[in-house]
Design an enzyme around this catalytic site. Sequence first.
Site, short mmCIF file in Angstrom:
data_model
loop_
_atom_site.label_atom_id
_atom_site.label_comp_id
_atom_site.label_asym_id
_atom_site.label_seq_id
_atom_site.Cartn_x
_atom_site.Cartn_y
_atom_site.Cartn_z
N THR A 225 31.79 61.41 21.14
CA THR A 225 33.14 60.99 20.87
C THR A 225 34.04 60.13 21.73
O THR A 225 34.50 61.03 22.75
CB THR A 225 33.93 62.12 20.14
OG1 THR A 225 33.14 62.68 19.16
CG2 THR A 225 35.11 61.55 19.40
N HIS B 99 36.68 68.21 25.46
CA HIS B 99 35.91 67.10 25.76
C HIS B 99 35.74 67.05 27.31
O HIS B 99 36.54 66.81 28.04
CB HIS B 99 36.47 65.64 25.23
CG HIS B 99 35.24 64.79 25.01
ND1 HIS B 99 34.36 64.23 25.80
CD2 HIS B 99 34.34 64.62 23.78
CE1 HIS B 99 33.34 63.48 25.37
NE2 HIS B 99 33.47 63.66 24.11
N ARG C 191 22.67 63.63 13.37
CA ARG C 191 21.76 63.56 14.63
C ARG C 191 21.75 65.01 15.20
O ARG C 191 20.71 65.15 16.10
CB ARG C 191 22.70 62.69 15.93
CG ARG C 191 23.68 63.15 16.47
CD ARG C 191 24.39 62.14 17.63
NE ARG C 191 24.56 60.99 17.21
CZ ARG C 191 25.07 59.97 17.89
NH1 ARG C 191 25.62 60.23 19.07
NH2 ARG C 191 25.62 58.84 17.28
N GLU D 241 34.19 69.56 12.65
CA GLU D 241 34.65 68.36 13.34
C GLU D 241 33.76 67.29 12.51
O GLU D 241 32.70 67.40 11.84
CB GLU D 241 34.04 68.19 14.68
CG GLU D 241 35.02 68.55 15.71
CD GLU D 241 34.17 68.21 17.05
OE1 GLU D 241 33.74 67.06 17.13
OE2 GLU D 241 34.50 68.78 18.04
N ARG E 247 28.11 65.07 12.01
CA ARG E 247 27.96 63.52 12.09
C ARG E 247 27.49 62.67 10.97
O ARG E 247 26.49 63.28 10.31
CB ARG E 247 27.43 62.93 13.15
CG ARG E 247 28.20 63.23 14.47
CD ARG E 247 27.34 62.41 15.71
NE ARG E 247 28.20 62.41 16.90
CZ ARG E 247 28.77 61.34 17.23
NH1 ARG E 247 28.97 60.35 16.65
NH2 ARG E 247 29.68 61.52 18.36
N GLU F 230 44.34 68.06 18.67
CA GLU F 230 43.53 68.30 19.91
C GLU F 230 43.50 67.26 20.93
O GLU F 230 43.27 65.76 20.51
CB GLU F 230 41.90 68.44 19.34
CG GLU F 230 41.18 68.97 20.58
CD GLU F 230 39.77 69.68 20.32
OE1 GLU F 230 39.87 70.19 19.36
OE2 GLU F 230 38.78 69.44 21.02
N HIS G 36 30.24 69.64 15.10
CA HIS G 36 30.32 68.35 14.27
C HIS G 36 29.58 67.60 13.50
O HIS G 36 28.13 67.70 13.88
CB HIS G 36 30.52 67.50 15.62
CG HIS G 36 30.94 65.90 15.39
ND1 HIS G 36 31.09 64.93 16.35
CD2 HIS G 36 31.04 65.19 14.16
CE1 HIS G 36 31.57 63.93 15.87
NE2 HIS G 36 31.56 63.95 14.66
N ASN H 201 31.56 74.80 20.82
CA ASN H 201 30.81 73.79 20.29
C ASN H 201 29.14 73.94 20.54
O ASN H 201 28.76 73.74 21.65
CB ASN H 201 31.29 72.34 20.57
CG ASN H 201 30.74 71.30 19.91
OD1 ASN H 201 29.49 71.20 19.77
ND2 ASN H 201 31.40 70.30 19.61
N HIS I 236 24.89 70.77 20.63
CA HIS I 236 23.67 70.73 21.28
C HIS I 236 22.69 71.48 21.23
O HIS I 236 21.39 71.31 21.53
CB HIS I 236 24.04 69.94 22.68
CG HIS I 236 24.90 68.83 22.79
ND1 HIS I 236 24.52 67.54 22.14
CD2 HIS I 236 26.33 68.68 22.88
CE1 HIS I 236 25.51 67.05 21.92
NE2 HIS I 236 26.64 67.35 22.51
N1 PXP Z 1 36.48 68.59 21.16
C1 PXP Z 1 36.10 67.53 20.03
C2 PXP Z 1 37.09 66.63 19.13
C3 PXP Z 1 34.91 66.95 20.39
O1 PXP Z 1 34.51 65.79 19.64
C4 PXP Z 1 33.96 67.28 21.29
C5 PXP Z 1 32.57 66.90 21.48
O2 PXP Z 1 31.86 66.84 20.29
C6 PXP Z 1 34.38 68.49 21.93
C7 PXP Z 1 35.58 68.85 21.85
C8 PXP Z 1 33.41 68.97 22.93
O3 PXP Z 1 33.13 68.21 24.12
P1 PXP Z 1 32.31 68.40 25.00
O4 PXP Z 1 30.91 68.62 24.47
O5 PXP Z 1 32.13 67.31 25.90
O6 PXP Z 1 32.41 69.92 25.77
#
Ligand code: PXP
Length: 253
Positions: free
Chosen positions: A106, A199, A54, A75, A50, A156, A48, A12, A15
Amino acid sequence: MSGKKPLRLGVNIDHVATIRNARGGEHPDPVRAAELAMSAGADGVTAHLRGDRRHIRDDDMRRLRNEIPLPLNFEMAATAEMHMLVSEIRPHACCIVPENREEKTTEGGLDVAGQDNFIRPFVQSIKGMGVRVSLFVDPDFRQIEAAKRAGAEIVEIHTGAYHEACLSTTNSRIKAELELIRKAAAFAHSLGLEVHAGHGLTFHNVQPVAAIGELVELNIGHFLIGESIFMGLAESVKEMRRLMDDARTGGLY
Ligand code: PXP
């Protein structure tokens, strides 16, 4: 390899966009990060989009879809705006998550059971575009059953509570959260769902989750991007891959 299926790593890159947006402009580019993650062994890219934009922007999604030859996991919240963008961008999969403007991330799984009548047609419509649908749920049988009824192909499982438990010092809480994830994964698999998790996963807590044989994909972001400040993105992806593969084959858990 043991009898367990290989475990895919979805990286992901939200960031990277958070850092870019702190100054505006184009640097660092999340698409370049996705390319690097791919060359380091990522099996997919997750982003993601949003409602408040952001981090990831609409055009990042378009570029990820057009420039990165890995499956794109889009996402998003179940909104009309996102539905339109999915219909334009046609990612490999959508992961539907709850979204709340005030949250930092999330915070919980989607309440599928509580909004059956709304989620089901939404899922069906996205599937009708030829896009796979995943629902992000807590490790809760009622929500998993509802995801199956809604027609999702994937659930998930939210590993945030396990992550929180790992920050505490009580082993019993960590074990209890892990057990919930294990049971939820087995239950979802028994219903014929493909099972992912994510997550709050880190180098320190990923292995017991990676060892759960019903899981086929982990989606990991914040820790990998944070760690890349210290070791570089390619090295952090490679190290996560190594830990996941070892947990899968090592029989430690
Ligand atoms: N899976 C989903 C559905 C999420 O919303 C997120 C956070 O955006 C992640 C995985 C990844 O989480 P993390 O950034 O804490 O590794």
